[in-house]
Design an enzyme around this catalytic site. Structure first.
Site, PDB file in Angstrom:
ATOM      1  NE  ARG A 161      -3.406   3.045   0.727  1.00  0.00           N
ATOM      2  CZ  ARG A 161      -3.601   1.820   0.264  1.00  0.00           C
ATOM      3  NH1 ARG A 161      -3.510   0.790   1.091  1.00  0.00           N
ATOM      4  NH2 ARG A 161      -3.885   1.617  -1.002  1.00  0.00           N
ATOM      5  CE1 TYR A 172      -7.244   0.628   0.688  1.00  0.00           C
ATOM      6  CE2 TYR A 172      -8.202   1.422  -1.363  1.00  0.00           C
ATOM      7  CZ  TYR A 172      -7.770   0.376  -0.560  1.00  0.00           C
ATOM      8  OH  TYR A 172      -7.870  -0.910  -1.023  1.00  0.00           O
ATOM      9  NE  ARG A 205      -3.812  -7.478   5.891  1.00  0.00           N
ATOM     10  CZ  ARG A 205      -4.859  -7.637   5.084  1.00  0.00           C
ATOM     11  NH1 ARG A 205      -5.753  -8.568   5.369  1.00  0.00           N
ATOM     12  NH2 ARG A 205      -4.994  -6.883   4.020  1.00  0.00           N
ATOM     13  CG  ASN A 238       5.056  -7.653   7.197  1.00  0.00           C
ATOM     14  OD1 ASN A 238       4.334  -7.607   6.197  1.00  0.00           O
ATOM     15  ND2 ASN A 238       4.575  -7.632   8.420  1.00  0.00           N
ATOM     16  N   GLY A 267       0.809  -1.216   0.000  1.00  0.00           N
ATOM     17  CA  GLY A 267       0.000   0.000   0.000  1.00  0.00           C
ATOM     18  C   GLY A 267       0.839   1.261   0.000  1.00  0.00           C
ATOM     19  CG  MET A 273      -6.815   1.399   6.447  1.00  0.00           C
ATOM     20  SD  MET A 273      -5.824   1.780   4.968  1.00  0.00           S
ATOM     21  CE  MET A 273      -5.513   0.128   4.353  1.00  0.00           C
ATOM     22  CB  THR A 281       3.871  -0.520   6.716  1.00  0.00           C
ATOM     23  OG1 THR A 281       2.513  -0.876   7.028  1.00  0.00           O
ATOM     24  CG2 THR A 281       4.702  -0.685   7.974  1.00  0.00           C
ATOM     25  CB  ILE A 282      -0.008   3.634   7.262  1.00  0.00           C
ATOM     26  CG1 ILE A 282      -1.048   2.597   6.824  1.00  0.00           C
ATOM     27  CG2 ILE A 282       0.383   4.542   6.112  1.00  0.00           C
ATOM     28  CD1 ILE A 282      -2.399   3.193   6.524  1.00  0.00           C
ATOM     29  CG  ASP A 283      -0.949  -1.711   8.737  1.00  0.00           C
ATOM     30  OD1 ASP A 283      -1.790  -0.792   8.717  1.00  0.00           O
ATOM     31  OD2 ASP A 283      -1.091  -2.766   8.092  1.00  0.00           O
TER      32      ASP A 283
END
Length: 385
Positions: free
Chosen positions: A293, A290, A177, A106, A11, A175, A131-133
Site C-alpha cells: 500500500r 502493508y 476487506r 468510504n 490506511g 489486503m 484507498t488501495i482496496d
C-alpha cells in the site's frame, strides 16, 4: 484569517501525499490570502488543535512531499459520534475554515457527510478519494490502487518464476476487506493459461478451505505448481470473514465496526491445511500485509498524477460546496468529478460479476480492466522450464 483545513484518514498509500500537495497548491493559487492548515492524525488532531501550517511550503518542498509515500500528516480511523462531530465543527469554526478537505476512503467520506449534516456554518466538506482496496463507489478506480496493484502484479510474476524453477505451492494473502480488486490485480499480467496466479479468491465469492485444497490439487497435478492470490477478507459460505471464524470469538473491531483482519492468522491456517494435504510438496504462504500500500520502490506515474489532480480538484471544489471527488473514465480519458457525499459515504464497490470466470478465476473482461490501469509488464525471458 480564513483557512482551508486538510487531513488524511484511513490506511496510507504510495500517492496520498500527491493529493495533499495538489490540494495545497490549488487552494493557494485560488486565494493567496488563505491559511492552509494540515490536521495531524485526521479529525483527532483537528479537535486537539494539533495543526501544521502548510501555507508557506515552497514548491520544491511540496514536490518532495508529493513523492513521499504514506500519510505525511498522519492518519486515524476515528469514527465521530454526534458529540465528536460538534467538537470538530467547533474547531473548524474557531479556525474560520471555509473548507475541510479530508483525504480517505468510504469511512472518511462518511465522517464528512455526518459533519455536513450537522453543520450550520458556511464551511464546505470535500472528500478526496484514497484507498488501495479500490472499493469506492462512483469511481472507475481510486488513487493509491494502481501503485499497490503494480506491487502485487510484480510479486506474482516473481513468484511464478521462483516456482517454475523449484515447483511447489505458493499462496499470497493480499489486503482487501470487502472487495477483491487488489488480489485480482495479480492476473493483470497473465500472458498464457499456465501463468500465475492459477487461483484467485476474493471476498465476493464464498470460500471453503476444503474446496480450496481440491482446487490446488487439480492445478498442482495439471501444471506441476500452483500459485494462489487470496484476499485477507475471503468469506465462508455464511458470509463471515474466514479470519473472523478462525479467531474463535476473540475478534477486534475498529471504530467503524470493521473486523481487524489478520492476514498472518489466515496465512498460518492455510499453511497448516496445505501441509496436511500435501505433506511432500514445497508449500509456502506469505502475507503481503502493508507492503503493497505504500511501497517506495513502486510508485506508478499515472497513479501519482491522478492523485495530485484529485487533490487539486478537491480544493477547487471546496470553494463552491460539499461533495466527494471521483475519478471518471469516459472510455478514453480519466478525469475528476464531484458527486454528492452520500453517493460514496459508507458504501462499498465490489468487483463486478463480469470480472469473474467461476469462483476462483478472473475473466477476460476483468483482466482487460487491470491491464488498462497497470503499467506494461516487464520484458523478461521465457523460462526454459
Amino acid at each position: 484569517m480564513p483557512s482551508i483545513v486538510i487531513a488524511q484518514g484511513g490506511g496510507p498509500t504510495a500517492v496520498i501525499n500527491q493529493t495533499l500537495a495538489g490540494a495545497v497548491i490549488a487552494a493557494r493559487r485560488h486565494d493567496p490570502s488563505l491559511r492552509i492548515l494540515g490536521a495531524r492524525h485526521g479529525v483527532r488532531g483537528l479537535t486537539r488543535g494539533d495543526l501544521v501550517d502548510l501555507t508557506a511550503l515552497s514548491e520544491s518542498e511540496l514536490e518532495r512531499l508529493a513523492r513521499t509515500p504514506n500519510s505525511g500528516l498522519g492518519s486515524t480511523r476515528d469514527k465521530p459520534d454526534p458529540a465528536y462531530c460538534q467538537t470538530i465543527l467547533q474547531a473548524l469554526e474557531k479556525l474560520d475554515a471555509r473548507g475541510f478537505i479530508y483525504i480517505g476512503g468510504n469511512d472518511t467520506a462518511g465522517t464528512l457527510d455526518l459533519l455536513r449534516q450537522q453543520s450550520t456554518g458556511s464551511c464546505s466538506f470535500v472528500h478526496a478519494p484514497k484507498t488501495i482496496d479500490n472499493d469506492l463507489t462512483e469511481n472507475d478506480h481510486v488513487p493509491g490502487f494502481i501503485s499497490a496493484a503494480a506491487f502485487v502484479a510484480n510479486a506474482f510474476v516473481s513468484m511464478d518464476l521462483d516456482f517454475r524453477a523449484m515447483p511447489g505451492i505458493y499462496v499470497a494473502i493480499v489486503m482487501g476487506r470487502h472487495a477483491g480488486f487488489l488480489s485480482a490485480a495479480a492476473a493483470g499480467w497473465q500472458q498464457a493459461p499456465e501463468d500465475a496466479p492459477h487461483l484467485i479468491y476474493t471476498p465476493e465469492k464464498p470460500f471453503s478451505v476444503e474446496q480450496f485444497l481440491n482446487d490446488v490439487d487439480a492445478v498442482y497435478t495439471r501444471v506441476g505448481r500452483c500459485i494462489v492470490s487470496m484476499s485477507e477478507g475471503v468469506q465462508d459460505e455464511s458470509g463471515r470473514p474466514l479470519a473472523e471464524a478462525l479467531a474463535a470469538g476473540s475478534v477486534e473491531r475498529d471504530a467503524h465496526g470493521n473486523v481487524q483482519l489478520t492476514g498472518g492468522d489466515l496465512g498460518m491456517e492455510i499453511q497448516r491445511a496445505l501441509k496436511q494435504r500435501f505433506p511432500k510438496a514445497r508449500a509456502r504462504v506469505d502475507t503481503l500485509g502493508y507492503l503493497p500500500r505504500g511501497y517506495l520502490g513502486i510508485i506508478d506515474e499515472t497513479d501519482a498524477k491522478e492523485a495530485f489532480e484529485a487533490g487539486a480538484f478537491a480544493a477547487q471544489s471546496a470553494f463552491t460546496g460539499s461533495g466527494s471527488v471521483v475519478l471518471h473514465y469516459d472510455g478514453k480519458h480519466v478525469s475528476p468529478r464531484i458527486v454528492a457525499l452520500d453517493k460514496v459515504a459508507g458504501r462499498t464497490r465490489h468487483m463486478p460479476n463480469g470480472f469473474f470466470a467461476g469462483s476462483n478465476a478472473i475473466s477476460d473482461e476483468g483482466r482487460a480492466y487491470f491491464r488498462r490501469l497497470l503499467p506494461p509488464r516487464p520484458d523478461i525471458f521465457t523460462p526454459f522450464v
